[in-house]
Design a protein around this motif. Structure first.
Motif, PDB file in Angstrom:
ATOM      1  N   LEU B   4     -44.670 -55.541 -45.533  1.00 58.93           N
ATOM      2  CA  LEU B   4     -44.307 -56.969 -45.570  1.00 58.93           C
ATOM      3  C   LEU B   4     -42.800 -57.139 -45.377  1.00 58.93           C
ATOM      4  N   LEU B   6     -40.741 -55.044 -43.888  1.00 60.90           N
ATOM      5  CA  LEU B   6     -40.394 -54.682 -42.501  1.00 60.90           C
ATOM      6  C   LEU B   6     -40.692 -55.824 -41.542  1.00 60.90           C
ATOM      7  N   LEU B   7     -41.866 -56.413 -41.716  1.00 60.29           N
ATOM      8  CA  LEU B   7     -42.246 -57.528 -40.832  1.00 60.29           C
ATOM      9  C   LEU B   7     -41.314 -58.716 -41.035  1.00 60.29           C
ATOM     10  N   SER B   8     -40.959 -58.998 -42.281  1.00 60.69           N
ATOM     11  CA  SER B   8     -40.065 -60.137 -42.583  1.00 60.69           C
ATOM     12  C   SER B   8     -38.694 -59.910 -41.965  1.00 60.69           C
ATOM     13  N   MET B  10     -37.970 -58.196 -39.385  1.00 63.56           N
ATOM     14  CA  MET B  10     -38.074 -58.370 -37.925  1.00 63.56           C
ATOM     15  C   MET B  10     -38.086 -59.841 -37.548  1.00 63.56           C
TER      16      MET B  10
END
Lengths: 166, 424
Positions: B4, B6-8, B10
């Protein structure tokens, strides 16, 4: 598991294709080589059940952002990024599946996961393409306000999801 | 790294890059991960209600017996996309068959089970609390659910059924048993002759003795057989035992102690157990099957330990009834001689069951002249030690562990028979 591997390797291969084509067309051989190395490293990490693929994914995302800045059509980096998201999700899923036993009755778990991930990726790709076609003229204040609202909204969603997670 | 996060990172990175450079391509790139994030939000499990039950085919088994463990996971809430559970097996527990982990999806009210078979050597094995994991389809929101159900498997030592061991404590209890009580009364073994008393049966009358006296009639008296207090001492000092790659002598000592406890309890005696290891642990004396279970449980947990002080120098004499029978199971060290003599001096009838460490070690070493010479010296030292014990009235069973214990015990019976013949 076979279908999962097929989708994973296909998406990873397509990431390499969609990134290498713009790089090679510009003669950026270093970036193209780096892409191939990262894709190979990703495959190796998943094969070795290592979660280093997260790091590889972050590096690949940076390379995609670099590719998006080039004058080549943005559909290539967008597709590569969407496919790398699919590969990233399937990497985590396959590593988890190999950590646990799957009861025979739960084989549909893989199928439903694949269906859902591909559907989400498809929607993401479609909306991304639509966004590329859409041209809006916004004033500076509206842009700042919209950006701020998006930031706050996303921050709230992420905070909520983190509160749910351990 | 948390997916979560990492995605945020990005998404925010791409948005900032897009707003900073005023390039629509970066903003478009941020859309697929935002869709992933929103899908995670839509499919995240809110309040998973998962219950688990772990059942064992047996909680107390003998060494090497298989135990079947079954874990049932039930979903009593909304549908769950991904649920996983894994049992944490202690390292010494050997899995024979089945699966110890599972990942599945669960509909409301659905149950799934996994089953596996384990086997272990003597010991107490704790299966920790079950912890299930729940996640959305994309693995962005992961939750751990502690589900309890910790269990313990006790693997009891092997018991060899041994014939009755002849013991002669000075003090017996008032209840009938099998130990000669050195008191005349009802019994089988001839004890003596006394004057006829009212109530004596005719077949008790010693006619030969009575014929020599005109006035009196004499009756035979038999030796009473009663239950006795027996204190078992298991030497658990690490330094006493040899360990090879394959086996430890301590296991033989535990098996001997368990077999002795079973035999003495079966004869109706009151048996207690003391273990000298890192600490002194004891099982208070008692009778019957319950006491047998107590002793076997204590032996299941028993492990050799590094003693902080030499406990054998300080025997807990209060634990043993005065002038009762004490049975020590120990390979014996030369420094134990004084302690055992002290025990004997206090009036205890002492029997030492001693697994032979010399024979054990020699059987695991190559037969070369140096080893043979060393073994000969060690044997001589041990013979001298055992002879000292014998001279002090301490009976010793020098047990070569390559011989089954039940067979080794027979030498004790033969020794008593020879001793009786010599007396006659």
């Amino acid at each position: 598991m076979k279908g999962l591997w097929q989708v994973f390797s296909t998406s990873l291969g397509l990431v390499a294709v969609f990134l290498c084509v713009p790089f090679m067309s510009r003669g950026a051989w270093l970036q193209a080589g780096l892409t191939l190395v990262l894709v190979a490293g990703w495959g190796l990490a998943v094969w070795r059940r290592s979660r280093l693929f997260n790091l590889v994914f972050a590096c690949l995302a940076a390379l995609i952002a670099h590719a998006a800045a080039s004058p080549f059509p943005a559909i290539f980096p967008l597709t590569a990024f969407t496919l790398s998201l699919v590969a990233w999700d399937l990497s985590e899923f396959s590593v988890r599946l190999r950590e646990y036993e799957i009861p025979p009755a739960a084989i549909r778990l893989i199928r439903s996961h694949l269906e859902r991930v591909l559907a989400i990726a498809g929607i993401g790709l479609l909306l991304g393409n639509l966004a590329l076609l859409l041209r809006l003229r916004l004033s500076f204040e509206v842009t700042i306000l919209t950006g701020l609202l998006i930031f706050l909204g996303l921050a709230q969603i992420i905070r909520f999801l983190r509160s749910l997670s351990d | 790294m948390n997916r979560l996060v990492l995605l945020s990172l990005m998404i925010f990175g791409l948005l900032l890059l897009g707003l900073g450079t005023l390039k629509a391509e970066y903003l478009a790139l941020a859309i697929p991960p935002v869709i992933f994030l929103l899908a995670g939000l839509a499919y995240s499990p809110e309040t998973p209600q998962v219950y688990a039950q772990r059942s064992l085919s047996a909680r107390r088994v003998t060494s090497g017996s298989p135990v079947t463990v079954k874990i049932t996971l039930t979903n009593q809430g909304e549908a769950l996309e991904q649920v996983w559970i894994a049992d944490q097996l202690p390292p010494d527990l050997q899995k024979l068959d089945g699966a110890i982990s599972m990942i599945t999806s669960l509909k409301p009210g659905q149950s799934v089970s996994i089953e596996y078979v384990v086997r272990a050597n003597r010991g107490v094995y704790r299966l920790p609390d079950l912890i299930a994991g729940v996640s959305d389809h994309l693995g962005l929101v992961n939750r751990s659910l502690p589900l309890g159900n910790a269990e313990t498997i006790s693997v009891l030592p092997d018991i060899h059924h041994i014939p009755g061991i002849p013991i002669y404590p000075q003090q017996t209890r008032g209840y009938p048993g099998t130990i000669p009580a050195r008191v005349g009364g009802p019994g089988v073994t001839f004890f003596g002759v006394r004057e006829y008393q009212m109530g004596d049966a005719w077949h008790q009358v010693n006619w030969h003795a009575s014929a020599r006296h005109l006035e009196e009639i004499y009756s035979n008296e038999f030796e009473q057989e009663r239950a006795a207090d027996i204190g078992l001492i298991l030497d658990s000092r690490r330094e006493s035992y040899l360990v090879t790659h394959e086996e430890s002598m301590f296991e033989y000592a535990v098996v001997a102690t368990a077999s002795l406890a079973q035999a003495f309890l079966d004869d109706g005696n009151r048996v207690g157990l003391v273990q000298y290891g890192q600490y002194i642990s004891w099982t208070f004396p008692g009778y019957g099957k319950v006491q047998r279970e107590r002793i076997l449980s204590a032996l299941a947990q028993s492990a050799p330990g590094e003693s902080l002080v030499d406990h054998l120098e300080h025997p807990p004499v209060r634990f043993f009834t005065p002038r009762s029978q004490v049975v020590l199971v120990s390979p014996l060290q030369s420094k134990d001689l004084d302690v055992l003599l002290n025990f004997r001096a206090r009036g205890y009838a002492l029997l030492v069951v001693s697994p032979n460490p010399v024979a054990f070690e020699v059987s695991h070493l190559p037969s070369v002249p140096a080893v043979q010479l060393a073994a000969r010296v060690a044997r001589l030292e041990r013979t001298v030690l055992l002879r000292h014990l014998g001279q002090a009235g301490i009976r010793v069973l020098d047990w070569d562990v390559s011989i089954p214990f039940e067979q080794a015990v027979l030498t004790l019976r033969r020794g008593v028979a020879r001793f009786s013949q010599r007396l006659q």
